[in-house]
Design an enzyme around this catalytic site. Structure first.
Site, PDB file in Angstrom:
ATOM      1  N   LYS A 199       0.820  -1.222   0.000  1.00  0.00           N
ATOM      2  CA  LYS A 199       0.000   0.000   0.000  1.00  0.00           C
ATOM      3  C   LYS A 199       0.844   1.257   0.000  1.00  0.00           C
ATOM      4  CE  LYS A 199      -3.493  -2.637   0.487  1.00  0.00           C
ATOM      5  NZ  LYS A 199      -4.363  -3.512   1.171  1.00  0.00           N
ATOM      6  N   GLU A 230      -2.530   6.358   8.815  1.00  0.00           N
ATOM      7  CA  GLU A 230      -3.056   7.462   8.019  1.00  0.00           C
ATOM      8  C   GLU A 230      -4.169   8.155   8.775  1.00  0.00           C
ATOM      9  OE1 GLU A 230      -4.505   5.338   4.574  1.00  0.00           O
ATOM     10  OE2 GLU A 230      -6.521   5.330   5.395  1.00  0.00           O
ATOM     11  N   HIS A 239     -14.790  -3.368   8.992  1.00  0.00           N
ATOM     12  CA  HIS A 239     -14.142  -2.878   7.782  1.00  0.00           C
ATOM     13  C   HIS A 239     -14.362  -3.789   6.584  1.00  0.00           C
ATOM     14  CE1 HIS A 239     -12.260   0.305  10.019  1.00  0.00           C
ATOM     15  NE2 HIS A 239     -11.841  -0.574  10.901  1.00  0.00           N
ATOM     16  N   ARG A 292      -7.699  -7.559  -8.720  1.00  0.00           N
ATOM     17  CA  ARG A 292      -8.402  -8.827  -8.932  1.00  0.00           C
ATOM     18  C   ARG A 292      -9.871  -8.546  -9.208  1.00  0.00           C
ATOM     19  NH1 ARG A 292     -11.197  -8.183  -4.194  1.00  0.00           N
ATOM     20  NH2 ARG A 292      -9.944  -7.486  -2.443  1.00  0.00           N
TER      21      ARG A 292
END
Lengths: 501, 162
Positions: A119, A203, A238, A295
């Site tokens: 990421k 973040e 999540h 994907r």
């Protein structure tokens, strides 16, 4: 020169294996299934033209075993491997080994998976193309002191995420400094056990964020298009549960801007095949790149229902080095589509996974109702894999009609033997906030935990059914006993049909 | 009078000829077919199918629109439980059980602690996830039957509430 793919091994299980195999069959190609010991009775194993055992139960020794899968692909004479989602779908080593074995990997190139899978690297790559990035750090965070400094700089709340993450694993929301230590430790250990990589980064957490993602398709000739957005803001732990398209949060201008960003993000890494660019959208209309899923996505059916495309067919065509036949200008979308994920979970108890035998399944049908299911009556929801039972999707001309249809389809869905997310999905669709389109990824915390789950109020119908069942239970064995109310009827033909379906 | 218990609600009923009566009304019905987790029932002018499965916690009904676990309590069950009045009928979920097989990662409470509804009692690792095992009621912690590192089976009692 085009590649010819005749036989495809599907390195996955359940609903997605079945969904991919259906398209393979429609294209006149043949399919190969691989299955674990636990899955031998599942429909996808029988649906394939050939099926080979992976010998084992745990994911690690079956659907995650690269060596076994490639050797079966070779033995069966498959030309290509479709990885589905989850398992090895975003494992660059797997993609590389498939290509090294002289087979086609139906997905992006191994180095693209690697670049987007990390990421930190992904943000740097797409950021260079002018795609907005969430404030945070682009290097892995190790110590608590380091984490504290960064958190102070970007401001609480913050999100700790696994560098190799996905599906909500290795992710922790930290609202204040006192929660930081536990959050960091939890994210580290979960990331390590799920991905064998404990790197995490920090973040800024966007308040009342909406999760908006764009489906993209890219061929080998530099053509990249997006198939519009999906809104996936209804999540628990999540992980998405209810998705819809179009999103009510986007104006046509914002949609166009985000779509362009999605295409830029895909182009920044030389993307090929189908992928999804995920954004977080703030209340003020600002949006940031979250990650790219390299994907086929779980929730792809709603894009198919509104665009009329078969994304798996597009994937296979791209893998055969065909040019995309669609162009951005000619892409149109019609109506509204919603998907509900039906998981075996206890929705009133923190969405804990449930396990057990599926005593009876009867799926909803009817106009514009699509069920992507991988199980049937008698199958087991085991502890070994994700507890998903099916994905239920509907299409209608308007959002209101789509909501009505989904409520109907959820009511028609009969699943007996395990607890499911059906009552939660129904609650979402009937809630004012969802109907008005005013929701964010905090829906579960705001609406469900405090209201929905607490009210165990039963409908009158439910209570009546419970009473009837109770009186049956108390008197069963005493058919035509003193109460005389349990009478076994001679089954007429139409009733028989009802039960045998 | 036997009863059903749904969540915290106790509904007493009386089986009678051609149906049942309960506080709130009468229900006339006829069971036409019964077996393997379903009943075919005529209720007034409606034909219904009731699909259910038996679980350790009671009967799980897969009814239109929702899913509910119901306990059926015969007169004897009610006596055994020592029910004195409708008031005391509120069942306390006195045991917290493992919802799935897994590994106990951590126990977060001690005997004698008081906990609020929704508090996390233990962390159970299963399906590659760390699952927080929470209490569904305010309670005092009684015996703790597992330790971190224990492997538990589905429905194994983890913590007893008082």
């Amino acid at each position: 020169m085009r590649k010819q793919i005749g036989k495809i091994l599907v390195a996955n299980r359940g609903e997605i294996a079945l969904r991919i195999m259906r398209t393979i069959r429609e294209m006149g190609k043949s399919s190969v299934a691989v299955y674990s010991d636990v899955d031998v009775r599942m429909p996808f194993v029988r649906y394939a033209d050939e099926a080979y055992p992976l010998n084992g139960k745990e994911a690690r020794e079956t659907y995650l075993d690269i060596g076994k899968i490639i050797s079966i692909a070779r033995k069966s004479g498959a030309d290509a491997i479709h990885p589905g989602y989850g398992f090895l779908s975003e494992n660059s080593e797997f993609a590389a080994e498939v290509e090294n074995a002289g087979l086609v990997f139906i997905g992006p190139k191994a180095d693209t998976i690697k670049a987007m899978g990390d990421k930190t690297e992904a943000r740097e790559t797409v950021g260079k193309q002018g795609v907005p990035i969430v404030p945070g750090v682009s290097k892995p965070v190790e110590t608590l002191t380091e984490a504290m400094e960064i958190a102070k700089r970007v401001g609480y709340p913050i999100l700790i995420k696994a560098a190799a993450g996905g599906g909500g694993k290795g992710m922790r929301l930290v609202r204040e400094e006192s929660e930081l230590e536990a959050g960091l430790r939890g994210a580290h250990s979960e990331a390590l056990s799920a991905f064998a990589d404990d790197r995490v980064f920090i973040e800024k957490y966007i308040i009342n964020p909406r999760h908006i993602e764009f489906q993209v398709l890219a061929d080998n000739y530099g053509n990249t298009v997006h198939l519009f957005e999906r809104e996936c803001s209804i999540q628990r732990r999540h992980q998405k549960v209810v998705e819809e398209t179009p999103s009510v949060a986007l104006t046509p201008e914002l949609r166009e801007k985000m779509g362009r960003s999605a295409v830029s993000a895909a182009k920044s890494c030389g993307y090929r095949n189908a992928g999804t660019v995920e954004f977080v959208l703030g209340e003020d209309g600002s949006y940031y790149f979250l990650e790219m899923n390299t994907r086929l996505q779980v929730e792809h059916p709603i894009t198919e229902l509104t665009t009329g495309l078969d994304i798996v067919r597009e994937q296979i065509n791209i893998a055969e080095e065909r040019k995309l036949e669609i162009t951005q200008d000619h892409l149109a979308r019609r109506g509204h589509s919603i998907e509900c994920r039906i998981y075996a979970e206890d929705v009133v108890n923190n969405f804990l996974p449930d396990t057990g035998r599926l005593e009876l399944i009867r799926e909803p049908v009817g106009n514009n109702v699509r069920v992507d299911s991988g199980v049937e009556t008698g199958n087991e929801i085991s502890v070994y894999y994700d507890p998903m039972i099916a994905k239920l999707s509907v299409w209608e001309t308007t959002r209101d009609l789509a909501i009505q249809k989904m409520v109907r389809a959820l009511d028609d869905y009969v699943i007996s033997g395990v607890k499911t997310t059906i009552p939660f999905c129904r609650y979402v669709l009937e809630s004012d906030d969802f109907r008005k389109g005013k929701y964010s990824t905090s829906f579960v915390e705001k609406n469900w935990v405090n209201n929905g789950s607490a009210s165990s109020a039963l409908s009158r119908r439910g209570m009546e059914d419970a009473l009837i069942l109770a009186s049956y239970k108390l008197t069963s064995g005493s058919v035509a006993g003193k109460n005389g109310h349990v009478a076994v009827m001679k089954t007429s033909e139409w009733l028989k049909g009802r039960f045998e379906s | 009078m036997p009863a059903i218990e749904i969540g915290r609600e106790l509904i007493r009923f009386n089986v009678q000829n051609g149906g049942l009566s309960y506080d709130g009304g009468e229900l006339n019905f006829e069971i036409l077919e019964a077996g393997s987790g379903r009943l075919l029932v005529r209720v007034g002018s409606e034909m219904r199918e009731i699909v259910y499965s038996d679980t350790p916690d009671g009967i799980m009904i897969s009814a239109a629109g929702g899913k509910t676990t119901v306990r059926v309590l015969s007169n004897r069950d009610l006596l055994l439980r020592g029910f004195q009045s409708e008031q005391s009928a509120h069942r306390s979920h006195s045991e917290i059980k493992a919802p799935m097989p897994g590994l106990v990662v951590k126990v977060l409470v001690n005997k004698g602690d008081t906990v609020k509804r929704g508090s996390t009692l233990a962390i159970l690792e299963a399906m590659k996830m760390e699952n927080e095992i929470r209490t569904t009621q305010d309670a005092e912690i009684g015996d703790i039957l597992v330790r971190s590192g224990d492997v538990v089976e589905k429905d194994q009692t983890l913590v007893v509430l008082r």
